[in-house]
Design a protein around this motif. Sequence first.
Motif, PDB file in Angstrom:
ATOM      1  N   THR A 188       0.852  -1.183   0.000  1.00 19.29           N
ATOM      2  CA  THR A 188       0.000   0.000   0.000  1.00 19.29           C
ATOM      3  C   THR A 188       0.890   1.237   0.000  1.00 19.29           C
ATOM      4  O   THR A 188       1.775   1.358   0.861  1.00 19.29           O
ATOM      5  N   SER A 189       0.671   2.130  -0.910  1.00 20.45           N
ATOM      6  CA  SER A 189       1.468   3.351  -0.948  1.00 20.45           C
ATOM      7  C   SER A 189       0.993   4.304   0.154  1.00 20.45           C
ATOM      8  O   SER A 189      -0.215   4.542   0.279  1.00 20.45           O
TER       9      SER A 189
ATOM     10  N   SER B 250      -1.442   6.878  -0.807  1.00 25.98           N
ATOM     11  CA  SER B 250      -2.832   6.507  -1.078  1.00 25.98           C
ATOM     12  C   SER B 250      -3.709   6.565   0.170  1.00 25.98           C
ATOM     13  O   SER B 250      -4.933   6.479   0.087  1.00 25.98           O
TER      14      SER B 250
END
Length: 260
Positions: A67-68, A71
Amino acid sequence: MFYFLSKVLFYVLMPLSITLLVLVWAMLTKNIKRKNKLLKIGVIMVVLFGNDFIVNEGFLLWEIPPTSPESITEIYDVGIILTGGMISNKEGTPQEIFVDKTADRFIQPLRLYKQGKIKKILITGGNTDLTVIRNDVSDENLKTAQLLEELGVKKSDLILETKARNTRENAIYTAEILQKNPQLGKKYLLFTSAFHQRRSIGCFEKAGLSVTPFSTAFKSKARTFTFNSLIIPSEAGYYEGYHLIHEVIGYCVYKVLGYC
């Protein structure tokens, strides 16, 4: 009893254990055809289980993708960290802390905490191994909390759960803490190794907690098509393959028992 048997079962069903059993059987049998067949099977197992490319493909399929941080546009109330392999069991003074292979489990939540995307951090896990097989870090939970505090996390923002011995108990005891303290909120990020996320998510959902996974400590790597990775078996492949098979078996056992 389940805890003991599950730990023993995982060691028995690992690639090296199975390969050794096949080769020992080949050495002991007096039937020439069976001996030759078992030796061929043993060689094939060595090549397959030690193949870096195959093992890496397995992790790419099994791990929950990253997961960035960019984001994440909302603030989470609690970041839940599952212990296991974050702190080395090397002996030292109370002020000496040596991080281990899964230290990324607390590094990523620390980053998000610093960015203001997590309000509090809950660390769950007690002693998770059978000391007759391997010595675990009995104070990993406390050491991780100590390190996080030294790195800038407020002590008031740290919550410790110290009873859990496995993933199911991580979920159950964490749920008890959060449900007894509704002021902590209801939005949770779950931090554990990427290959362990599937089982973890299932256990937390069974315990009545809705969590958002944030995978850490990835074992999968970018695909490489070199001669070494495609053809030559390696000790590293065997070692990583152990973790993959261990986790898949663990997930299946938990599914059958209704834990996840």
